[in-house]
Design a protein around this motif. Structure first.
Motif, PDB file in Angstrom:
ATOM      1  N   PRO A 164     -38.451 102.629   4.395  1.00  0.00           N
ATOM      2  CA  PRO A 164     -39.820 103.125   4.588  1.00  0.00           C
ATOM      3  C   PRO A 164     -40.267 103.986   3.426  1.00  0.00           C
ATOM      4  O   PRO A 164     -39.472 104.390   2.578  1.00  0.00           O
ATOM      5  N   TYR A 165     -41.549 104.263   3.412  1.00  0.00           N
ATOM      6  CA  TYR A 165     -42.092 105.205   2.446  1.00  0.00           C
ATOM      7  C   TYR A 165     -41.898 106.637   2.933  1.00  0.00           C
ATOM      8  O   TYR A 165     -41.850 106.918   4.129  1.00  0.00           O
ATOM      9  N   ALA A 263     -43.206 105.458  10.271  1.00  0.00           N
ATOM     10  CA  ALA A 263     -42.730 104.840   9.028  1.00  0.00           C
ATOM     11  C   ALA A 263     -41.856 103.632   9.340  1.00  0.00           C
ATOM     12  O   ALA A 263     -40.834 103.740  10.010  1.00  0.00           O
ATOM     13  N   GLU A 264     -42.273 102.478   8.900  1.00  0.00           N
ATOM     14  CA  GLU A 264     -41.526 101.236   9.084  1.00  0.00           C
ATOM     15  C   GLU A 264     -40.954 100.795   7.741  1.00  0.00           C
ATOM     16  O   GLU A 264     -41.443 101.208   6.689  1.00  0.00           O
ATOM     17  N   PRO A 265     -39.904  99.951   7.776  1.00  0.00           N
ATOM     18  CA  PRO A 265     -39.413  99.407   6.497  1.00  0.00           C
ATOM     19  C   PRO A 265     -40.496  98.569   5.828  1.00  0.00           C
ATOM     20  O   PRO A 265     -40.831  97.486   6.292  1.00  0.00           O
ATOM     21  N   VAL A 266     -41.075  99.103   4.790  1.00  0.00           N
ATOM     22  CA  VAL A 266     -42.178  98.403   4.142  1.00  0.00           C
ATOM     23  C   VAL A 266     -41.829  97.933   2.739  1.00  0.00           C
ATOM     24  O   VAL A 266     -42.453  97.011   2.223  1.00  0.00           O
ATOM     25  N   LEU A 267     -40.867  98.571   2.104  1.00  0.00           N
ATOM     26  CA  LEU A 267     -40.501  98.169   0.744  1.00  0.00           C
ATOM     27  C   LEU A 267     -39.218  97.351   0.793  1.00  0.00           C
ATOM     28  O   LEU A 267     -38.194  97.802   1.301  1.00  0.00           O
ATOM     29  N   HIS A 268     -39.282  96.133   0.288  1.00  0.00           N
ATOM     30  CA  HIS A 268     -38.133  95.224   0.295  1.00  0.00           C
ATOM     31  C   HIS A 268     -37.629  95.053  -1.127  1.00  0.00           C
ATOM     32  O   HIS A 268     -38.379  94.621  -2.012  1.00  0.00           O
ATOM     33  N   ASP A 296     -29.180  90.378   7.822  1.00  0.00           N
ATOM     34  CA  ASP A 296     -29.679  91.257   8.869  1.00  0.00           C
ATOM     35  C   ASP A 296     -29.600  92.716   8.473  1.00  0.00           C
ATOM     36  O   ASP A 296     -29.749  93.615   9.295  1.00  0.00           O
ATOM     37  N   HIS A 297     -29.362  92.971   7.164  1.00  0.00           N
ATOM     38  CA  HIS A 297     -29.242  94.342   6.656  1.00  0.00           C
ATOM     39  C   HIS A 297     -30.570  95.071   6.835  1.00  0.00           C
ATOM     40  O   HIS A 297     -31.634  94.535   6.581  1.00  0.00           O
ATOM     41  N   ARG A 298     -30.491  96.323   7.288  1.00  0.00           N
ATOM     42  CA  ARG A 298     -31.693  97.131   7.469  1.00  0.00           C
ATOM     43  C   ARG A 298     -31.424  98.553   6.964  1.00  0.00           C
ATOM     44  O   ARG A 298     -30.353  99.100   7.189  1.00  0.00           O
ATOM     45  N   GLY A 299     -32.417  99.113   6.299  1.00  0.00           N
ATOM     46  CA  GLY A 299     -32.374 100.531   5.963  1.00  0.00           C
ATOM     47  C   GLY A 299     -31.513 100.842   4.767  1.00  0.00           C
ATOM     48  O   GLY A 299     -30.933  99.993   4.118  1.00  0.00           O
ATOM     49  N   MET A 300     -31.392 102.127   4.492  1.00  0.00           N
ATOM     50  CA  MET A 300     -30.636 102.601   3.348  1.00  0.00           C
ATOM     51  C   MET A 300     -29.146 102.474   3.597  1.00  0.00           C
ATOM     52  O   MET A 300     -28.682 102.615   4.710  1.00  0.00           O
TER      53      MET A 300
END
Length: 301
Positions: A164-165, A263-268, A296-300
């Motif tokens: 997310p931002y 805040a959602e994951p917006v930057l890929h 299926d990886h998500r986030g930092m």
């Protein structure tokens, strides 16, 4: 003269016995004796002294032994390196990377690759997404670590990070230490610092979209070439910046990173490579990236 002549000679020189050397080489003794004789004839020098059924190296043979060992050693090394290159374990990869990848992806991916393929040379260059695509399509880069979305039908991508931002504020800003996440709409009157669209179209457009969804169009007072520079300008009090969550690891002084509401994951961030490039060294890198950062990886990380 052929390489087998050198191998035959070294076997006799080390065994000092034609019969033992023939057994070691798994050939009959008469052909071995004939090959050594032909070698001496070609050189115009006697390599072995033969007296009382015992043989020893002549001065010429001693010199020839040293050089023959070196030559065969170089040949064996050349074969070994050629085989490694064929397997994609030796060579060079030119990799472009966006600034955000230095915080989220590269600390895991690059050391892991170098541990598996220590003989591979990595040439790393920091470039914007547009520049990476240009160089990948031109064959100047083998791979890129860039921000999505992209419009390049000849390029394959695999997402390696989503985040997310956050908002980067000068430490002196009234909102810098306010508890809880901020609503982006609270920053509608601020000056924004952004990377230029020419450098990173996807990142630029995503930032504008986030602001528009919050009900305003940002006032962009500074455009920079690298994402890290936005934080430097924020620290100088020149404005605020929407930055990926990974930037909080930049340890920039004079900057406060605040989370945003909803805040959602917006930057890929993705690795990208030319579809037509199927070289083993590239495929090794891609396979490792997919293993470290599955679909299926998500986030930092």
């Amino acid at each position: 003269m052929e390489l087998r002549h050198l191998r035959y000679f070294l076997a006799v020189a080390e065994e000092l016995h034609f019969g033992h050397a023939a057994q070691r080489l798994q050939i009959a003794q008469p052909p071995l004796s004939r090959q050594i004789h032909d070698l001496e004839e070609e050189l115009g020098a006697t390599l072995f002294s033969r007296q009382n059924r015992k043989i020893s190296l002549t001065p010429a043979g001693t010199v020839f032994q040293e050089k023959a060992r070196h030559i065969l050693g170089e040949v064996d090394e050349a074969c070994r390196l050629a085989q490694k290159a064929h397997r994609g374990e030796l060579g060079r990869l030119a990799i472009g990377f966006a600034g955000i990848a230095t915080f989220s992806v590269m600390p895991r991916l690059i050391p892991a690759y170098q541990a598996l393929y220590p003989s591979m040379e990595l040439s790393l260059v920091q470039l914007g997404t547009s520049e990476q695509l240009r160089d990948i399509e031109a064959g100047k880069l083998h791979l890129g670590l860039l921000c999505l979305p992209i419009d390049a039908p000849d390029v394959c991508c695999h997402i390696v990070n989503q985040e997310p931002y956050m908002i980067a504020l000068p430490a002196s800003h009234p909102l810098a230490f306010q508890p809880g996440p901020l609503a982006l709409s609270e920053l509608s009157q601020e000056n924004f610092i952004m990377t230029s669209r020419a450098v990173g179209k996807g990142y630029f457009d995503l930032t504008l979209r986030q602001c528009h969804q919050a009900g305003f169009s940002p006032t962009i007072t500074q455009e920079v070439h690298e994402l890290q520079t936005t934080v430097t300008f924020v620290a100088a009090g020149m404005g605020v910046a929407l930055v990926p969550e990974g930037m909080r690891h930049s340890q920039a002084r004079g900057v406060r990173f605040r989370p945003l509401t909803n805040a959602e994951p917006v930057l890929h961030t993705a690795i990208a490579w030319l579809k037509a490039n199927t070289t083993p060294e590239l495929q090794h890198f891609v396979s490792l990236a997919k293993k470290l950062f599955p679909a299926d990886h998500r986030g930092m990380m």
